[in-house]
Design a protein around this motif. Structure first.
Motif, PDB file in Angstrom:
ATOM      1  N   ASP A   1      23.510   8.329 -13.404  1.00 24.23           N
ATOM      2  CA  ASP A   1      22.949   9.540 -14.015  1.00 24.23           C
ATOM      3  C   ASP A   1      23.178  10.754 -13.113  1.00 24.23           C
ATOM      4  O   ASP A   1      23.582  11.820 -13.571  1.00 24.23           O
ATOM      5  N   LEU A   2      22.909  10.576 -11.827  1.00 25.12           N
ATOM      6  CA  LEU A   2      23.011  11.704 -10.901  1.00 25.12           C
ATOM      7  C   LEU A   2      24.460  12.164 -10.750  1.00 25.12           C
ATOM      8  O   LEU A   2      24.739  13.375 -10.744  1.00 25.12           O
ATOM      9  N   VAL A   3      25.386  11.206 -10.665  1.00 20.87           N
ATOM     10  CA  VAL A   3      26.804  11.569 -10.555  1.00 20.87           C
ATOM     11  C   VAL A   3      27.231  12.342 -11.811  1.00 20.87           C
ATOM     12  O   VAL A   3      27.906  13.372 -11.729  1.00 20.87           O
ATOM     13  N   GLN A   4      26.803  11.865 -12.971  1.00 19.96           N
ATOM     14  CA  GLN A   4      27.191  12.536 -14.217  1.00 19.96           C
ATOM     15  C   GLN A   4      26.553  13.924 -14.331  1.00 19.96           C
ATOM     16  O   GLN A   4      27.206  14.880 -14.760  1.00 19.96           O
ATOM     17  N   GLU A   5      25.299  14.030 -13.933  1.00 18.82           N
ATOM     18  CA  GLU A   5      24.652  15.356 -13.947  1.00 18.82           C
ATOM     19  C   GLU A   5      25.408  16.319 -13.049  1.00 18.82           C
ATOM     20  O   GLU A   5      25.573  17.507 -13.370  1.00 18.82           O
ATOM     21  N   THR A   6      25.856  15.822 -11.907  1.00 20.18           N
ATOM     22  CA  THR A   6      26.571  16.691 -10.966  1.00 20.18           C
ATOM     23  C   THR A   6      27.934  17.088 -11.513  1.00 20.18           C
ATOM     24  O   THR A   6      28.378  18.234 -11.337  1.00 20.18           O
ATOM     25  N   LEU A   7      28.603  16.148 -12.196  1.00 19.86           N
ATOM     26  CA  LEU A   7      29.897  16.502 -12.804  1.00 19.86           C
ATOM     27  C   LEU A   7      29.710  17.582 -13.879  1.00 19.86           C
ATOM     28  O   LEU A   7      30.529  18.503 -14.001  1.00 19.86           O
ATOM     29  N   ILE A   8      28.633  17.480 -14.636  1.00 18.65           N
ATOM     30  CA  ILE A   8      28.361  18.495 -15.662  1.00 18.65           C
ATOM     31  C   ILE A   8      28.080  19.847 -14.990  1.00 18.65           C
ATOM     32  O   ILE A   8      28.554  20.897 -15.444  1.00 18.65           O
ATOM     33  N   ALA A   9      27.322  19.795 -13.886  1.00 21.62           N
ATOM     34  CA  ALA A   9      27.042  21.048 -13.153  1.00 21.62           C
ATOM     35  C   ALA A   9      28.334  21.638 -12.607  1.00 21.62           C
ATOM     36  O   ALA A   9      28.554  22.854 -12.672  1.00 21.62           O
ATOM     37  N   LEU A  10      29.201  20.778 -12.073  1.00 23.41           N
ATOM     38  CA  LEU A  10      30.498  21.252 -11.570  1.00 23.41           C
ATOM     39  C   LEU A  10      31.254  21.958 -12.698  1.00 23.41           C
ATOM     40  O   LEU A  10      31.843  23.016 -12.502  1.00 23.41           O
ATOM     41  N   HIS A  11      31.202  21.345 -13.893  1.00 23.24           N
ATOM     42  CA  HIS A  11      31.919  21.907 -15.044  1.00 23.24           C
ATOM     43  C   HIS A  11      31.349  23.271 -15.437  1.00 23.24           C
ATOM     44  O   HIS A  11      32.095  24.247 -15.580  1.00 23.24           O
ATOM     45  N   THR A  12      30.030  23.339 -15.584  1.00 20.51           N
ATOM     46  CA  THR A  12      29.441  24.588 -16.087  1.00 20.51           C
ATOM     47  C   THR A  12      29.481  25.697 -15.030  1.00 20.51           C
ATOM     48  O   THR A  12      29.507  26.877 -15.377  1.00 20.51           O
ATOM     49  N   LYS A  13      29.491  25.315 -13.766  1.00 16.88           N
ATOM     50  CA  LYS A  13      29.461  26.326 -12.695  1.00 16.88           C
ATOM     51  C   LYS A  13      30.795  26.452 -11.983  1.00 16.88           C
ATOM     52  O   LYS A  13      30.846  26.937 -10.843  1.00 16.88           O
TER      53      LYS A  13
ATOM     54  N   TRP B   1      31.341  23.611  -1.179  1.00 12.51           N
ATOM     55  CA  TRP B   1      30.849  24.096  -2.482  1.00 12.51           C
ATOM     56  C   TRP B   1      30.334  22.919  -3.311  1.00 12.51           C
ATOM     57  O   TRP B   1      29.218  22.953  -3.839  1.00 12.51           O
ATOM     58  N   LEU B   2      31.168  21.879  -3.401  1.00 13.09           N
ATOM     59  CA  LEU B   2      30.763  20.705  -4.186  1.00 13.09           C
ATOM     60  C   LEU B   2      29.488  20.084  -3.607  1.00 13.09           C
ATOM     61  O   LEU B   2      28.579  19.689  -4.352  1.00 13.09           O
ATOM     62  N   ALA B   3      29.413  20.021  -2.285  1.00 17.06           N
ATOM     63  CA  ALA B   3      28.242  19.413  -1.652  1.00 17.06           C
ATOM     64  C   ALA B   3      26.980  20.234  -1.905  1.00 17.06           C
ATOM     65  O   ALA B   3      25.894  19.671  -2.059  1.00 17.06           O
ATOM     66  N   ALA B   4      27.119  21.561  -1.961  1.00 15.82           N
ATOM     67  CA  ALA B   4      25.945  22.406  -2.255  1.00 15.82           C
ATOM     68  C   ALA B   4      25.445  22.103  -3.673  1.00 15.82           C
ATOM     69  O   ALA B   4      24.238  21.982  -3.907  1.00 15.82           O
ATOM     70  N   ILE B   5      26.387  21.962  -4.594  1.00 18.20           N
ATOM     71  CA  ILE B   5      26.008  21.627  -5.974  1.00 18.20           C
ATOM     72  C   ILE B   5      25.392  20.231  -6.023  1.00 18.20           C
ATOM     73  O   ILE B   5      24.378  20.002  -6.692  1.00 18.20           O
ATOM     74  N   ALA B   6      25.977  19.310  -5.264  1.00 18.04           N
ATOM     75  CA  ALA B   6      25.476  17.929  -5.251  1.00 18.04           C
ATOM     76  C   ALA B   6      24.069  17.865  -4.647  1.00 18.04           C
ATOM     77  O   ALA B   6      23.188  17.178  -5.169  1.00 18.04           O
TER      78      ALA B   6
ATOM     79  N   PRO C   1      13.558  33.193 -11.535  1.00 18.51           N
ATOM     80  CA  PRO C   1      13.901  31.780 -11.342  1.00 18.51           C
ATOM     81  C   PRO C   1      14.106  31.009 -12.639  1.00 18.51           C
ATOM     82  O   PRO C   1      15.060  30.238 -12.778  1.00 18.51           O
ATOM     83  N   ARG C   2      13.276  31.263 -13.637  1.00 17.68           N
ATOM     84  CA  ARG C   2      13.434  30.501 -14.882  1.00 17.68           C
ATOM     85  C   ARG C   2      14.679  30.923 -15.663  1.00 17.68           C
ATOM     86  O   ARG C   2      15.180  30.182 -16.498  1.00 17.68           O
ATOM     87  N   LEU C   3      15.163  32.140 -15.389  1.00 20.77           N
ATOM     88  CA  LEU C   3      16.364  32.608 -16.096  1.00 20.77           C
ATOM     89  C   LEU C   3      17.648  32.135 -15.417  1.00 20.77           C
ATOM     90  O   LEU C   3      18.709  32.075 -16.045  1.00 20.77           O
ATOM     91  N   ILE C   4      17.568  31.854 -14.125  1.00 21.84           N
ATOM     92  CA  ILE C   4      18.804  31.553 -13.384  1.00 21.84           C
ATOM     93  C   ILE C   4      18.882  30.099 -12.934  1.00 21.84           C
ATOM     94  O   ILE C   4      19.881  29.699 -12.357  1.00 21.84           O
ATOM     95  N   ARG C   5      17.835  29.317 -13.201  1.00 23.15           N
ATOM     96  CA  ARG C   5      17.872  27.905 -12.808  1.00 23.15           C
ATOM     97  C   ARG C   5      18.948  27.187 -13.616  1.00 23.15           C
ATOM     98  O   ARG C   5      19.174  27.520 -14.771  1.00 23.15           O
ATOM     99  N   TRP C   6      19.591  26.216 -13.030  1.00 20.42           N
ATOM    100  CA  TRP C   6      20.661  25.515 -13.730  1.00 20.42           C
ATOM    101  C   TRP C   6      20.582  24.033 -13.452  1.00 20.42           C
ATOM    102  O   TRP C   6      19.819  23.610 -12.619  1.00 20.42           O
TER     103      TRP C   6
END
Lengths: 174, 216
Positions: A49-61, A74-79, B211-216
């Motif tokens: 779950d956590l790996v997949q959530e992070t991949l989605i975050a990588l995608h959206t950000k 950068w990736l580690a900060a997101i992770a 914070p609630r607007l920028i949380r991701w």
């Protein structure tokens, strides 16, 4: 494919330009890197779950990475951000067993050490680090953690709460 | 979030939805914030007029120092916000604090002078004039506030609470900088109390709302 900094940065730059082949290779490499990164720092049942959530975050950000800067920090900060968020949402992990995987950046141990989760946890006072590791990562109950550490149950709860709050403010610290 | 699919399926889905993106550049973020601040200043001057001493060509030193400190704080806080939008382990987000400490001299000096009895801080005229500056300065902050919110939403701040606070400081300091170009009052009590209040209130607003607007 080996997940070294230069390769990942090149794939990410191509991905930002819309290259799907590069992106598929990047996500696959990141997935493996993340499994190593999170290993022993999350209950095995939560790892996927956590790996997949992070991949989605990588995608959206993905626009928040700049090709002039290194990729892995950068990736580690997101992770780390997703990891702390995951721990905050987690009431109790139901497995105690831990994966024994190695980091995917063995050829760059200095970078790996600076961006690791261990480094982040190590910034906490020992009592908070221990309470989080036992309850949120290894999945012990509050009572079990209290017994293991000699802290009272309410102190374990306070240490978890304060520690997670502190972690959330230190994501980008080396 | 609970996932039920395999990582391979997820990767295929993400690859399928890939669109080119324009990376967030530091210069672009800073430039947009400065453009929003510049526009706010132009609107304030258009609506209320430039300070008379600027027009006469002899500028008051107290006004220059105070306005410069607010501008410095606004710039430092904006740089921090733009840095925070692009996560990176090893990034430092503390530079703005030094500018804040310098700018804090203004309310501190204002309170010391005001409380030492030099004048009546709470006279009806002082409060009316101060509240007007506060209201217009606060309003002049909103464009920068909105711009930084949009920028942070595009980015990935890993500490949304702090990013909200610093964005509020940046917006408030730019807002009162803009209004300082009109406000003819050179009194340290007025500047220290009412002008600084814009920064403080916008910082609180940023911390509470963003914070609630920028949380991701």
């Amino acid at each position: 494919m080996k997940a070294d900094e230069a390769t990942l940065a090149r794939l990410m730059a191509l991905s930002q330009a819309g290259d799907k082949l590069a992106y598929a290779a990047l996500l696959d490499a990141c997935q493996r890197w993340l499994r190593g990164y999170y290993s022993r720092r999350i209950a095995p049942s939560s790892l996927d779950d956590l790996v997949q959530e992070t991949l989605i975050a990588l995608h959206t950000k993905r626009a928040s990475w700049d090709a002039t800067r290194p990729f892995l920090p950068w990736l580690a900060a997101i992770a780390r951000y997703r990891w702390v968020d995951h721990l905050r949402r987690l009431y109790r992990a139901d497995e105690h067993e831990l994966h024994e995987e190695t980091m995917g950046t063995d050829d760059e141990p200095a970078i790996a050490a600076r961006i690791s989760i261990e480094r982040l946890l190590g910034l906490l006072p020992p009592a908070q680090e221990q309470a989080i590791a036992l309850v949120k990562i290894e999945g012990l109950s509050i009572a079990e953690a209290a017994q293991a550490t000699g802290q009272s149950e309410s102190l374990v709860k306070v240490n978890i709460h304060r520690g997670l709050k502190k972690l959330a403010h230190m994501i980008e610290k080396e | 979030m609970t996932m039920h699919r395999s990582s391979d399926a997820l990767i295929a889905e993400l690859v399928g939805g890939l669109e080119p993106v324009r990376p967030l550049r530091f210069g672009e973020g800073l430039g947009l914030a400065l453009a929003a601040a510049g526009l706010s200043a132009v609107v304030v001057i258009t609506l209320f007029g430039l300070r008379p001493d600027w027009l006469a060509g002899s500028v008051n030193p107290m006004h220059l120092v105070a306005t410069g400190l607010y501008f410095g704080l606004a710039l430092a806080a904006t740089v921090t916000v733009v840095v925070m939008s692009r996560p990176q382990i090893g990034s430092d987000h503390t530079g703005w604090r030094w500018a804040a400490a310098m700018a804090a001299l203004l309310p501190l000096a204002g309170l010391i002078v005001g409380l030492s009895g030099g004048e009546d801080m709470l006279s009806a005229e002082n409060v009316r004039h101060g509240a007007a500056c506060f209201a217009v300065g606060g309003t002049a902050s909103l464009l920068v506030f909105a711009m930084l919110t949009v920028w942070l939403r595009r980015g990935a701040p890993t500490d949304p609470d702090r990013a909200g606070l610093v964005a509020g400081v940046a917006a408030g300091a730019f807002g009162i900088f803009a209004f300082s170009l009109h406000c003819p009052d050179n009194d340290i009590v007025h500047i220290g109390v009412w002008h600084s209040a814009v920064v403080l209130v916008m910082a609180g607003l940023g911390r509470a709302v963003l914070p609630r607007l920028i949380r991701w």
